[in-house]
Scaffold this motif. Structure first.
Motif, PDB file in Angstrom:
ATOM      1  N   ASN A   1       4.194  77.244  50.094  1.00  0.00           N
ATOM      2  CA  ASN A   1       4.731  78.053  51.189  1.00  0.00           C
ATOM      3  C   ASN A   1       5.368  79.342  50.709  1.00  0.00           C
ATOM      4  N   ARG A   2       6.261  79.259  49.718  1.00  0.00           N
ATOM      5  CA  ARG A   2       6.969  80.464  49.273  1.00  0.00           C
ATOM      6  C   ARG A   2       6.015  81.439  48.605  1.00  0.00           C
TER       7      ARG A   2
ATOM      8  N   ALA B   1      15.376  75.362  39.080  1.00  0.00           N
ATOM      9  CA  ALA B   1      15.194  74.068  38.443  1.00  0.00           C
ATOM     10  C   ALA B   1      13.689  73.832  38.352  1.00  0.00           C
ATOM     11  N   ILE B   2      13.244  73.324  37.222  1.00  0.00           N
ATOM     12  CA  ILE B   2      11.808  73.181  36.944  1.00  0.00           C
ATOM     13  C   ILE B   2      11.462  71.703  36.830  1.00  0.00           C
ATOM     14  N   TRP B   3      10.363  71.331  37.427  1.00  0.00           N
ATOM     15  CA  TRP B   3       9.867  69.940  37.429  1.00  0.00           C
ATOM     16  C   TRP B   3       8.487  69.923  36.803  1.00  0.00           C
ATOM     17  N   LEU B   4       8.313  69.099  35.767  1.00  0.00           N
ATOM     18  CA  LEU B   4       6.980  68.880  35.190  1.00  0.00           C
ATOM     19  C   LEU B   4       6.795  67.374  35.024  1.00  0.00           C
TER      20      LEU B   4
ATOM     21  N   GLY C   1      13.732  70.430  48.949  1.00  0.00           N
ATOM     22  CA  GLY C   1      13.790  71.882  48.830  1.00  0.00           C
ATOM     23  C   GLY C   1      12.965  72.493  47.723  1.00  0.00           C
ATOM     24  N   GLY C   2      12.085  71.707  47.106  1.00  0.00           N
ATOM     25  CA  GLY C   2      11.249  72.251  46.052  1.00  0.00           C
ATOM     26  C   GLY C   2       9.896  72.685  46.562  1.00  0.00           C
ATOM     27  N   GLU C   3       9.134  73.312  45.684  1.00  0.00           N
ATOM     28  CA  GLU C   3       7.784  73.737  46.045  1.00  0.00           C
ATOM     29  C   GLU C   3       6.829  73.440  44.910  1.00  0.00           C
ATOM     30  N   VAL C   4       5.747  72.756  45.226  1.00  0.00           N
ATOM     31  CA  VAL C   4       4.715  72.460  44.238  1.00  0.00           C
ATOM     32  C   VAL C   4       3.910  73.726  43.985  1.00  0.00           C
ATOM     33  N   LEU C   5       3.813  74.120  42.716  1.00  0.00           N
ATOM     34  CA  LEU C   5       3.040  75.299  42.357  1.00  0.00           C
ATOM     35  C   LEU C   5       1.640  74.954  41.874  1.00  0.00           C
ATOM     36  N   LYS C   6       1.494  73.807  41.192  1.00  0.00           N
ATOM     37  CA  LYS C   6       0.208  73.573  40.553  1.00  0.00           C
ATOM     38  C   LYS C   6       0.008  72.090  40.270  1.00  0.00           C
ATOM     39  N   PHE C   7      -1.232  71.633  40.458  1.00  0.00           N
ATOM     40  CA  PHE C   7      -1.678  70.326  39.981  1.00  0.00           C
ATOM     41  C   PHE C   7      -2.569  70.581  38.770  1.00  0.00           C
TER      42      PHE C   7
ATOM     43  N   LEU D   1       3.438  70.709  38.476  1.00  0.00           N
ATOM     44  CA  LEU D   1       4.474  71.706  38.219  1.00  0.00           C
ATOM     45  C   LEU D   1       5.108  72.103  39.543  1.00  0.00           C
ATOM     46  N   ALA D   2       6.433  72.011  39.618  1.00  0.00           N
ATOM     47  CA  ALA D   2       7.156  72.390  40.830  1.00  0.00           C
ATOM     48  C   ALA D   2       8.428  73.135  40.442  1.00  0.00           C
TER      49      ALA D   2
END
Length: 412
Positions: free
Chosen positions: A187-188, A209-212, A249-255, A261-262
């Protein structure tokens, strides 16, 4: 009927219905202006197909004296008996109009007509909305006027359809662009692209904040299962995470294969590092519970799964990166690299959730130090933390069992 009012309505549609800021508002104003011009409408429906992974189309229904109701239909609807036995099925398939007076020979042709008669409807017409790209959409118009629509009223409706179709097509294309961007880049990122952030190198720095994360034992899983089964497992596995990330409140950027990756932006949206990291941790806890509960039947066995997620917080470069005219909206930077290294360590440490010291300091919520480790590509070692309520023994791989009714463990 007032020909002057009808002409003004046509001109208003051709000009883009500028006084209507949304599709429901456009539909409401169109119907109200038609009634004011002398067209005795009681109910109007607009049915538009779209491109969406979950819904086949949207519908907008106006009733005299009420608000426009917006709904959606899933793909299963196309196979339902209700749809196949409706006049709209013919409109979509053949692109032709369907007309029936409720007291005429066609008044019992479709099951929906019985409901319309109970509402006092006397006449019904469904008109196709033909788009320039060849796609067919549909509209339905009813009246409670004794004797039904007059020939002049039907002529006015038919003449209104071309400008209405053009405006609906433009609105549909804009909506589909937004949906496709949301679906494939988030979305963003989609909002930024829609607002013109499309040039290569167009990036910005943000704190996040980064999620992997990745699925443990995925290589072995892919080797012993059919590709179609692996895809089904991945979809279910990603469902366990995506909903948790979005809710917090996060956003998934890539599979990336079985990886995800979010980001959870800090500066632009909240500005509170502790709050954002707490949200990211909440998403990790929820995703962990979802994956632990996930079961997938494989023959006579039931597959169970484990995954690992690394959480870090820092500055990232967020924007368009790529070669030539093939771009990717993603994030890069040392903080992302560190998160990727930590994610690999989660498996070696037999942990589901691990974090950097920066994240643990920002979100002091029951961590225990797992040690200080050298990080490939980084000059300094990094202190790594795990959740205190998660022991390494609980996460360690267990022997796989393949007998009837057994559980197959995909951790490792």
């Amino acid at each position: 009927m007032n020909a002057s009012d009808l002409q003004k309505l046509t001109e208003w549609l051709i000009d883009g219905a500028r006084s209507a800021p949304s599709p429901p508002a456009m539909m409401a104003q169109t119907c109200e202006r038609l009634v004011a011009a002398g067209l005795p409408l009681s109910r109007v429906g607009i049915f538009v197909r779209t491109l969406h992974p979950d819904i086949v189309g949207r519908n907008f229904v106006w009733k005299q004296g009420g608000e426009v109701v917006v709904g959606s239909a899933n793909y299963e609807m196309l196979d339902s008996e209700e749809f196949r036995a409706s006049p709209l099925a013919i409109v979509f398939a053949e692109g032709r109009e369907i007309r029936a007076r409720m007291d005429g020979p066609d008044g019992n042709r479709f099951p929906i007509f019985a409901d319309l008669r109970e509402e006092g409807t006397t006449d019904y017409i469904a008109l196709p909305l033909l788009n320039v790209d060849g796609s067919v959409h549909a509209s339905s118009w009813t009246t409670k006027q004794p004797g039904g629509f007059t020939d002049a009223q039907l002529k006015a409706l038919r003449e209104l359809i071309p400008p209405l179709s053009r405006l609906i097509e433009v609105t549909r294309l804009r909506f589909m662009s937004t949906i496709l961007l949301d679906t494939y880049v988030g979305n963003r990122a989609g909002e930024r692209i829609m607002h013109g952030q499309i040039r290569r190198g167009h990036t910005e720095t943000m704190d996040a904040a980064i999620w992997l994360s990745d699925l443990r034992g995925f290589t072995a899983l892919s080797d012993r299962l059919p590709a179609e089964t692996v895809v089904d497992i991945l979809n279910q596995y990603f469902d366990c995470q995506v909903s948790a990330i979005a809710t917090h409140g996060g956003e998934v950027l890539k599979f990336m294969g079985d990886g995800l990756l979010a980001v959870f932006p800090i500066d632009e949206y909240i500005g509170d590092t502790t709050k954002v990291c707490t949200q990211a941790l909440g998403a990790a806890r929820e995703a962990r519970a979802n994956v632990e509960a996930m079961q997938f039947p494989i023959g006579e066995a039931v597959e169970r799964f484990r995954f690992g997620v690394a959480l870090h917080v820092g500055k990232i470069l967020y924007g368009n990166i790529g070669g030539g005219n093939r771009l990717d909206f993603t994030c890069i930077g040392p903080a992302v690299n560190l998160a990727a290294r930590l994610e690999k360590m989660a498996g070696r440490l037999h942990r589901t959730v691990v974090t950097s010291r920066a994240f643990a300091d920002a979100c002091p919520d029951g961590w225990e130090e797992l040690g200080e480790f050298p990080i490939a590509g980084f000059s300094k070692a990094e202190r790594v933390y795990g959740l205190a309520d998660e022991t390494a023994e609980a996460y360690a791989p267990q022997p796989a069992l393949y007998s009837s009714g057994s559980v197959v463990n995909s951790s490792g």
